[in-house]
Motif scaffolding. Structure first.
Motif, PDB file in Angstrom:
ATOM      1  N   ALA A 145       3.330  13.721   6.544  1.00 31.27           N
ATOM      2  CA  ALA A 145       2.480  14.347   5.536  1.00 31.27           C
ATOM      3  C   ALA A 145       1.016  14.231   5.937  1.00 31.27           C
ATOM      4  O   ALA A 145       0.131  14.653   5.197  1.00 31.27           O
ATOM      5  CB  ALA A 145       2.704  13.690   4.168  1.00 31.27           C
ATOM      6  N   ASN A 146       0.769  13.655   7.102  1.00 34.54           N
ATOM      7  CA  ASN A 146      -0.584  13.449   7.604  1.00 34.54           C
ATOM      8  C   ASN A 146      -1.053  14.726   8.298  1.00 34.54           C
ATOM      9  O   ASN A 146      -0.639  15.038   9.413  1.00 34.54           O
ATOM     10  CB  ASN A 146      -0.600  12.269   8.587  1.00 34.54           C
ATOM     11  N   HIS A 147      -1.913  15.472   7.637  1.00 28.63           N
ATOM     12  CA  HIS A 147      -2.358  16.771   8.149  1.00 28.63           C
ATOM     13  C   HIS A 147      -3.022  16.648   9.522  1.00 28.63           C
ATOM     14  O   HIS A 147      -2.735  17.411  10.434  1.00 28.63           O
ATOM     15  CB  HIS A 147      -3.337  17.402   7.156  1.00 28.63           C
ATOM     16  N   SER A 148      -3.894  15.662   9.673  1.00 31.44           N
ATOM     17  CA  SER A 148      -4.677  15.562  10.904  1.00 31.44           C
ATOM     18  C   SER A 148      -3.847  15.095  12.093  1.00 31.44           C
ATOM     19  O   SER A 148      -4.177  15.388  13.245  1.00 31.44           O
ATOM     20  CB  SER A 148      -5.865  14.611  10.697  1.00 31.44           C
ATOM     21  N   ALA A 149      -2.762  14.355  11.833  1.00 27.13           N
ATOM     22  CA  ALA A 149      -1.963  13.825  12.934  1.00 27.13           C
ATOM     23  C   ALA A 149      -0.917  14.804  13.437  1.00 27.13           C
ATOM     24  O   ALA A 149      -0.399  14.657  14.542  1.00 27.13           O
ATOM     25  CB  ALA A 149      -1.282  12.530  12.500  1.00 27.13           C
ATOM     26  N   ALA A 150      -0.575  15.801  12.638  1.00 24.67           N
ATOM     27  CA  ALA A 150       0.423  16.779  13.061  1.00 24.67           C
ATOM     28  C   ALA A 150      -0.155  17.681  14.148  1.00 24.67           C
ATOM     29  O   ALA A 150      -1.354  17.947  14.170  1.00 24.67           O
ATOM     30  CB  ALA A 150       0.866  17.621  11.866  1.00 24.67           C
ATOM     31  N   LEU A 169      11.361  24.751   9.609  1.00 26.99           N
ATOM     32  CA  LEU A 169       9.924  24.538   9.469  1.00 26.99           C
ATOM     33  C   LEU A 169       9.551  24.416   8.013  1.00 26.99           C
ATOM     34  O   LEU A 169       9.894  25.282   7.192  1.00 26.99           O
ATOM     35  CB  LEU A 169       9.143  25.704  10.099  1.00 26.99           C
ATOM     36  N   MET A 170       8.851  23.330   7.672  1.00 28.81           N
ATOM     37  CA  MET A 170       8.229  23.183   6.360  1.00 28.81           C
ATOM     38  C   MET A 170       6.733  23.009   6.590  1.00 28.81           C
ATOM     39  O   MET A 170       6.301  22.070   7.255  1.00 28.81           O
ATOM     40  CB  MET A 170       8.777  21.970   5.602  1.00 28.81           C
ATOM     41  N   SER A 171       5.943  23.941   6.055  1.00 27.78           N
ATOM     42  CA  SER A 171       4.495  23.869   6.230  1.00 27.78           C
ATOM     43  C   SER A 171       3.837  24.836   5.261  1.00 27.78           C
ATOM     44  O   SER A 171       4.519  25.524   4.484  1.00 27.78           O
ATOM     45  CB  SER A 171       4.095  24.216   7.664  1.00 27.78           C
ATOM     46  N   ASN A 172       2.517  24.916   5.321  1.00 31.08           N
ATOM     47  CA  ASN A 172       1.795  25.929   4.572  1.00 31.08           C
ATOM     48  C   ASN A 172       1.859  27.251   5.322  1.00 31.08           C
ATOM     49  O   ASN A 172       2.111  27.307   6.528  1.00 31.08           O
ATOM     50  CB  ASN A 172       0.343  25.504   4.347  1.00 31.08           C
ATOM     51  N   SER A 173       1.603  28.348   4.590  1.00 31.31           N
ATOM     52  CA  SER A 173       1.816  29.682   5.158  1.00 31.31           C
ATOM     53  C   SER A 173       0.898  29.990   6.329  1.00 31.31           C
ATOM     54  O   SER A 173       1.299  30.683   7.262  1.00 31.31           O
ATOM     55  CB  SER A 173       1.639  30.737   4.057  1.00 31.31           C
ATOM     56  N   SER A 174      -0.329  29.496   6.310  1.00 26.72           N
ATOM     57  CA  SER A 174      -1.255  29.807   7.406  1.00 26.72           C
ATOM     58  C   SER A 174      -0.773  29.202   8.719  1.00 26.72           C
ATOM     59  O   SER A 174      -0.818  29.846   9.770  1.00 26.72           O
ATOM     60  CB  SER A 174      -2.658  29.290   7.067  1.00 26.72           C
ATOM     61  N   TYR A 175      -0.285  27.958   8.668  1.00 29.97           N
ATOM     62  CA  TYR A 175       0.239  27.303   9.868  1.00 29.97           C
ATOM     63  C   TYR A 175       1.508  28.006  10.343  1.00 29.97           C
ATOM     64  O   TYR A 175       1.682  28.270  11.539  1.00 29.97           O
ATOM     65  CB  TYR A 175       0.527  25.837   9.554  1.00 29.97           C
ATOM     66  N   LEU A 188      10.741  20.627  11.856  1.00 34.08           N
ATOM     67  CA  LEU A 188       9.339  20.284  11.635  1.00 34.08           C
ATOM     68  C   LEU A 188       9.071  20.164  10.142  1.00 34.08           C
ATOM     69  O   LEU A 188       9.017  21.171   9.427  1.00 34.08           O
ATOM     70  CB  LEU A 188       8.427  21.360  12.236  1.00 34.08           C
ATOM     71  N   ASN A 189       8.948  18.939   9.654  1.00 35.11           N
ATOM     72  CA  ASN A 189       8.626  18.684   8.258  1.00 35.11           C
ATOM     73  C   ASN A 189       7.143  18.333   8.170  1.00 35.11           C
ATOM     74  O   ASN A 189       6.750  17.171   8.243  1.00 35.11           O
ATOM     75  CB  ASN A 189       9.476  17.527   7.707  1.00 35.11           C
ATOM     76  N   LEU A 190       6.319  19.359   8.015  1.00 38.22           N
ATOM     77  CA  LEU A 190       4.865  19.184   8.006  1.00 38.22           C
ATOM     78  C   LEU A 190       4.311  19.840   6.740  1.00 38.22           C
ATOM     79  O   LEU A 190       3.589  20.850   6.799  1.00 38.22           O
ATOM     80  CB  LEU A 190       4.243  19.829   9.258  1.00 38.22           C
ATOM     81  N   PRO A 191       4.635  19.296   5.558  1.00 33.95           N
ATOM     82  CA  PRO A 191       4.340  19.994   4.296  1.00 33.95           C
ATOM     83  C   PRO A 191       2.870  20.248   4.029  1.00 33.95           C
ATOM     84  O   PRO A 191       2.531  21.167   3.284  1.00 33.95           O
ATOM     85  CB  PRO A 191       4.948  19.062   3.243  1.00 33.95           C
ATOM     86  N   ASN A 192       1.979  19.431   4.579  1.00 31.56           N
ATOM     87  CA  ASN A 192       0.553  19.595   4.298  1.00 31.56           C
ATOM     88  C   ASN A 192      -0.209  20.260   5.437  1.00 31.56           C
ATOM     89  O   ASN A 192      -1.435  20.328   5.407  1.00 31.56           O
ATOM     90  CB  ASN A 192      -0.081  18.231   3.995  1.00 31.56           C
ATOM     91  N   LYS A 193       0.497  20.729   6.449  1.00 32.95           N
ATOM     92  CA  LYS A 193      -0.169  21.286   7.609  1.00 32.95           C
ATOM     93  C   LYS A 193      -0.590  22.730   7.350  1.00 32.95           C
ATOM     94  O   LYS A 193       0.235  23.586   7.016  1.00 32.95           O
ATOM     95  CB  LYS A 193       0.748  21.233   8.832  1.00 32.95           C
ATOM     96  N   SER A 194      -1.871  23.003   7.493  1.00 36.73           N
ATOM     97  CA  SER A 194      -2.382  24.361   7.359  1.00 36.73           C
ATOM     98  C   SER A 194      -3.522  24.545   8.341  1.00 36.73           C
ATOM     99  O   SER A 194      -4.142  23.582   8.795  1.00 36.73           O
ATOM    100  CB  SER A 194      -2.864  24.625   5.928  1.00 36.73           C
TER     101      SER A 194
END
Length: 424
Positions: free
Chosen positions: A83-88, A140-146, A109-115
């Motif tokens: 869930a760490n945006h900067s580390a993904a 893939l789990m992420s925000n739409s922009s990513y 890829l479980n990156l729910p906060n990545k955008s």
């Protein structure tokens, strides 16, 4: 594994390592947090590495990987969860990682906060399209922009299982790019069903829609219906769920889908759409129906069939399809072939059938009303109407008028009162 042990391990070359699973978390001592520096991991470096399976899961804000130092030519499975945006990894870093692993079969890829914005991807060194010929599953789990930045440069075989859970974010409130880069895989999955040795009928794209999300799926019978015993249909070939903050976000996603599918190369002629309406607020129902009615080639609709369906939406839908659209002078859902309604007002069913399929437009059929127009909808192949907790035969008197218009073999009138699955 302790933080100190991991740091020690990460500084040690391990060319014979084949599988690695790490779960990393912060180490707290009172109010102090043990920080881990940027991991320029020798563990992952070198073209001679034999690593086949890598699973990293970390929740700490202080873990940061140097993704550019990682090279896995023999990697077959990659799972990343944080869930760490900067580390993904950025989309460019991820694509480079995947592009250097031509044997990869499974990606999760479980990156729910990545955008990230499209500009962020462009600011990095450009990455060519990545072709994953061996890929069998992609999650893939992420925000739409990513997701848009990843999927725009990712090429996968038609047989790959695609599963995505996407949140609409402020950086891309209108998800045209996301839809544009996923629809080709969506259509290819539907086409694969059509060309199977034993095709399970006409290939279709299932769309499940509610107040806060839409689901696009290919490879299983329609939502709410019984699963068919067919290996190809047991697991979806394509599944994408898009979450919006409210129906406005979902409506934008539906509009984007309609824009892409309406292009000459958007959807194959043999592929159709089947729509299931789930939980919709009463205030958003009208806008919801109008948005979906603009989609091309919608041949099937189900409403009221899911456990979370909103009471009253079924009757609203029947009223909606009973009115000619003023902007197009045609019936909504002009290609509708199959309709399933649950717990509807039977009088509204009768009214909708008479209006759409007898072509009465403009009021009652009287000699004085000679100015009325005759506009019949495309014939309905099957109407299924059923009621829960109703006595068999309760609405039988209203079945007759429906059968008279559609025909005996095109109407299923079902009562479910402790005898689930009994068709009347």
């Amino acid at each position: 594994m302790s933080t100190r042990s991991f740091v020690t391990l990460s500084r040690t070359a391990a060319p014979n390592l084949e599988e690695l699973e790490l779960v990393l978390s912060e180490v707290r001592s009172g109010s102090r947090v043990t920080a881990v520096p940027l991991l320029n991991t020798k563990l992952f470096q070198g073209s001679s590495t034999r690593l086949r399976r890598l699973k990293l899961q970390w929740t700490a804000q202080h873990f940061t990987f140097n993704w550019g130092s990682m090279l896995f030519p023999g990697l077959e499975s990659l799972h990343l969860t944080t869930a760490n945006h900067s580390a993904a990894p950025s989309s460019t870093e991820l694509l480079r990682l995947l592009g250097g692993s031509n044997k990869i079969r499974d990606v999760e890829l479980n990156l729910p906060n990545k955008s990230e914005s499209p500009q962020q991807a462009n600011d990095e060194e450009p990455t060519a399209n990545v072709q994953l010929n061996s890929l069998q599953r992609f999650y893939l789990m992420s925000n739409s922009s990513y997701a848009s930045n990843v999927l725009s440069r990712l090429r996968v075989p038609p047989s790959a299982l695609m599963d995505m859970s996407i949140n609409l974010d402020a950086k891309e409130p209108y998800p045209t790019s996301l839809i544009q880069h996923t629809v080709p895989q969506l259509v290819s999955a539907a086409t694969r069903i059509a060309t199977a040795p034993k095709p399970a009928g006409r290939p279709k794209i299932d769309l499940l829609l509610d107040h806060g999300s839409i689901v696009l799926q290919v490879g299983r019978s329609s939502f709410g219906a019984k699963k068919k015993k067919n290996e190809l249909l047991e697991r979806p070939l394509f599944h994408m769920r898009i979450f919006g903050p409210d129906f406005l976000g979902v409506e934008r996603a539906v509009e984007a889908l309609g824009t892409v599918l309406s292009t000459p190369s958007g959807i194959e002629p043999a592929v159709s759409l089947s729509v299931t309406f789930d939980k919709i607020t009463d205030m958003g129902a009208s806008a919801c129906f109008q948005a979906v009615a603009r989609l091309p080639r919608v041949t099937g609709v189900q409403i009221g069939v899911t456990e979370t369906s909103t009471p009253g939406n079924v009757d609203q839908f029947l009223k909606f399809i009973s009115q000619v659209q003023p902007d197009s002078a045609s019936w909504p859902f002009p290609e509708l072939e199959r309709l399933v309604v649950c717990d509807a007002d039977p009088n509204l069913i009768v009214n909708a059938v008479k209006l759409r399929y007898r072509g009465i437009v403009g009021g009652r059929s009287t000699l004085a009303n000679s100015h009325r127009t005759q506009l019949e909808a495309k014939p309905l192949k099957l109407l299924t109407a059923y009621w829960k907790n109703r006595v068999a035969g309760e609405y039988e008197s209203l079945r007759g008028p429906v059968v008279k218009v559609l025909g005996m073999n095109r109407v299923l009138w079902w009562y479910d009162s402790g005898m689930k699955g009994v068709w009347q």
